[in-house]
Design a protein around this motif. Structure first.
Motif, PDB file in Angstrom:
ATOM      1  N   GLY A 152      18.840  20.568 -28.727  1.00 45.51           N
ATOM      2  CA  GLY A 152      19.884  20.765 -27.742  1.00 45.51           C
ATOM      3  C   GLY A 152      19.884  19.669 -26.704  1.00 45.51           C
ATOM      4  N   THR A 153      20.376  19.993 -25.516  1.00 46.87           N
ATOM      5  CA  THR A 153      20.474  19.006 -24.447  1.00 46.87           C
ATOM      6  C   THR A 153      19.661  19.463 -23.246  1.00 46.87           C
ATOM      7  N   GLY A 154      18.916  18.541 -22.666  1.00 50.28           N
ATOM      8  CA  GLY A 154      18.133  18.892 -21.494  1.00 50.28           C
ATOM      9  C   GLY A 154      17.529  17.681 -20.824  1.00 50.28           C
ATOM     10  N   ASP A 155      16.886  17.919 -19.684  1.00 56.48           N
ATOM     11  CA  ASP A 155      16.179  16.879 -18.947  1.00 56.48           C
ATOM     12  C   ASP A 155      14.683  17.024 -19.207  1.00 56.48           C
ATOM     13  N   TYR A 156      13.993  15.899 -19.247  1.00 57.06           N
ATOM     14  CA  TYR A 156      12.570  15.933 -19.556  1.00 57.06           C
ATOM     15  C   TYR A 156      11.798  15.018 -18.607  1.00 57.06           C
ATOM     16  N   TRP A 157      10.622  15.482 -18.233  1.00 54.61           N
ATOM     17  CA  TRP A 157       9.711  14.715 -17.373  1.00 54.61           C
ATOM     18  C   TRP A 157       8.523  14.208 -18.183  1.00 54.61           C
ATOM     19  N   GLY A 158       8.063  13.037 -17.818  1.00 55.63           N
ATOM     20  CA  GLY A 158       6.803  12.549 -18.354  1.00 55.63           C
ATOM     21  C   GLY A 158       5.665  12.953 -17.433  1.00 55.63           C
ATOM     22  N   ARG A 159       4.460  12.845 -17.922  1.00 55.20           N
ATOM     23  CA  ARG A 159       3.304  13.078 -17.067  1.00 55.20           C
ATOM     24  C   ARG A 159       3.178  11.927 -16.088  1.00 55.20           C
ATOM     25  N   GLY A 160       2.642  12.186 -14.947  1.00 56.28           N
ATOM     26  CA  GLY A 160       2.513  11.152 -13.937  1.00 56.28           C
ATOM     27  C   GLY A 160       1.502  10.088 -14.300  1.00 56.28           C
ATOM     28  N   THR A 161       1.731   8.913 -13.764  1.00 57.27           N
ATOM     29  CA  THR A 161       0.803   7.811 -13.937  1.00 57.27           C
ATOM     30  C   THR A 161       0.510   7.236 -12.549  1.00 57.27           C
ATOM     31  N   LEU A 162      -0.769   7.088 -12.235  1.00 58.55           N
ATOM     32  CA  LEU A 162      -1.178   6.738 -10.877  1.00 58.55           C
ATOM     33  C   LEU A 162      -1.155   5.235 -10.648  1.00 58.55           C
ATOM     34  N   VAL A 163      -0.458   4.847  -9.610  1.00 62.56           N
ATOM     35  CA  VAL A 163      -0.444   3.452  -9.151  1.00 62.56           C
ATOM     36  C   VAL A 163      -1.099   3.397  -7.778  1.00 62.56           C
ATOM     37  N   THR A 164      -2.121   2.592  -7.667  1.00 58.55           N
ATOM     38  CA  THR A 164      -2.838   2.439  -6.401  1.00 58.55           C
ATOM     39  C   THR A 164      -2.753   0.993  -5.952  1.00 58.55           C
ATOM     40  N   VAL A 165      -2.252   0.792  -4.750  1.00 62.30           N
ATOM     41  CA  VAL A 165      -2.148  -0.550  -4.183  1.00 62.30           C
ATOM     42  C   VAL A 165      -3.125  -0.635  -3.019  1.00 62.30           C
ATOM     43  N   SER A 166      -4.175  -1.395  -3.224  1.00 63.60           N
ATOM     44  CA  SER A 166      -5.225  -1.460  -2.217  1.00 63.60           C
ATOM     45  C   SER A 166      -6.035  -2.731  -2.381  1.00 63.60           C
ATOM     46  N   SER A 167      -6.526  -3.237  -1.272  1.00 59.67           N
ATOM     47  CA  SER A 167      -7.397  -4.409  -1.324  1.00 59.67           C
ATOM     48  C   SER A 167      -8.859  -3.977  -1.357  1.00 59.67           C
TER      49      SER A 167
ATOM     50  N   PRO B 282       0.822  -1.227   0.000  1.00 58.54           N
ATOM     51  CA  PRO B 282       0.000   0.000   0.000  1.00 58.54           C
ATOM     52  C   PRO B 282       0.849   1.267   0.000  1.00 58.54           C
ATOM     53  N   GLU B 283       1.997   1.221   0.640  1.00 57.71           N
ATOM     54  CA  GLU B 283       2.859   2.417   0.684  1.00 57.71           C
ATOM     55  C   GLU B 283       3.532   2.723  -0.648  1.00 57.71           C
ATOM     56  N   ASP B 284       3.367   1.843  -1.627  1.00 55.04           N
ATOM     57  CA  ASP B 284       3.858   2.140  -2.973  1.00 55.04           C
ATOM     58  C   ASP B 284       2.858   2.985  -3.760  1.00 55.04           C
ATOM     59  N   THR B 285       1.690   3.195  -3.198  1.00 52.75           N
ATOM     60  CA  THR B 285       0.685   4.020  -3.859  1.00 52.75           C
ATOM     61  C   THR B 285       1.210   5.429  -4.058  1.00 52.75           C
ATOM     62  N   ALA B 286       1.191   5.875  -5.304  1.00 53.23           N
ATOM     63  CA  ALA B 286       1.744   7.186  -5.636  1.00 53.23           C
ATOM     64  C   ALA B 286       1.518   7.466  -7.117  1.00 53.23           C
ATOM     65  N   VAL B 287       1.767   8.699  -7.472  1.00 56.59           N
ATOM     66  CA  VAL B 287       1.865   9.049  -8.888  1.00 56.59           C
ATOM     67  C   VAL B 287       3.324   8.851  -9.283  1.00 56.59           C
ATOM     68  N   TYR B 288       3.532   8.061 -10.294  1.00 56.63           N
ATOM     69  CA  TYR B 288       4.880   7.735 -10.758  1.00 56.63           C
ATOM     70  C   TYR B 288       5.211   8.585 -11.987  1.00 56.63           C
ATOM     71  N   TYR B 289       6.405   9.159 -11.978  1.00 58.82           N
ATOM     72  CA  TYR B 289       6.875  10.013 -13.072  1.00 58.82           C
ATOM     73  C   TYR B 289       8.162   9.431 -13.647  1.00 58.82           C
ATOM     74  N   CYS B 290       8.265   9.433 -14.953  1.00 57.45           N
ATOM     75  CA  CYS B 290       9.535   9.063 -15.567  1.00 57.45           C
ATOM     76  C   CYS B 290      10.299  10.333 -15.928  1.00 57.45           C
ATOM     77  N   LYS B 291      11.606  10.183 -16.008  1.00 61.13           N
ATOM     78  CA  LYS B 291      12.460  11.318 -16.349  1.00 61.13           C
ATOM     79  C   LYS B 291      13.602  10.836 -17.210  1.00 61.13           C
ATOM     80  N   ALA B 292      13.920  11.618 -18.210  1.00 62.56           N
ATOM     81  CA  ALA B 292      15.066  11.349 -19.070  1.00 62.56           C
ATOM     82  C   ALA B 292      16.089  12.447 -18.838  1.00 62.56           C
ATOM     83  N   PHE B 293      17.317  12.030 -18.534  1.00 63.86           N
ATOM     84  CA  PHE B 293      18.380  12.962 -18.175  1.00 63.86           C
ATOM     85  C   PHE B 293      19.347  13.156 -19.345  1.00 63.86           C
ATOM     86  N   SER B 294      19.762  14.407 -19.507  1.00 58.34           N
ATOM     87  CA  SER B 294      20.767  14.747 -20.527  1.00 58.34           C
ATOM     88  C   SER B 294      20.381  14.155 -21.877  1.00 58.34           C
TER      89      SER B 294
END
Length: 119
Positions: free
Chosen positions: A104-119, A86-98
């Motif tokens: 040019g060169t930069g860091d980029y974020w993806g949009r979050g994706t929700l993971v819910t761990v629940s019974s 359950p404590e893994d429940t969160a919005v997960y974001y990916c990131k690409a570095f350099s």
């Protein structure tokens, strides 16, 4: 450059889920990629990173349960999550570095994706 994450969902404790994140655009190279997460009321934290598909890092709370991998040809990073809690429940974001692209060169974020761990 855009990052598109997939794999959101609801899973029971002890279950598994696989996230993927693909980077698109005119990309020449990506140094390393990673996953972060942000639980409700908490700061965003680093979960795992992978460098050139070889060297990996995991935060202590996910070691032995999560596996990060990367397909360099597809500019895609994966996060296999097993024995979810359950404590893994969160919005997960990916990131690409350099990211070296036509802009040019930069860091980029993806949009979050929700993971819910629940019974």
């Amino acid at each position: 450059v855009q990052l598109q994450a997939c794999g959101a969902g609801l899973v029971q404790p002890g279950g598994s889920l696989r996230l993927s994140c693909a980077a698109s655009g005119n990309i020449f190279s990506i140094n390393h990629m990673g996953w972060y997460r942000q639980a409700p009321g908490k700061q965003r934290e680093l979960v795992a990173t992978i460098i050139s598909g070889v060297s990996t890092y995991y935060t202590d709370s996910v070691k032995g349960r999560f596996t990060i991998s990367r397909d360099n040809a597809k500019n895609t990073v994966y996060l296999q999550m097993n024995s979810l809690k359950p404590e893994d429940t969160a919005v997960y974001y990916c990131k690409a570095f350099s990211v070296w692209s036509e802009t040019g060169t930069g860091d980029y974020w993806g949009r979050g994706t929700l993971v819910t761990v629940s019974s």
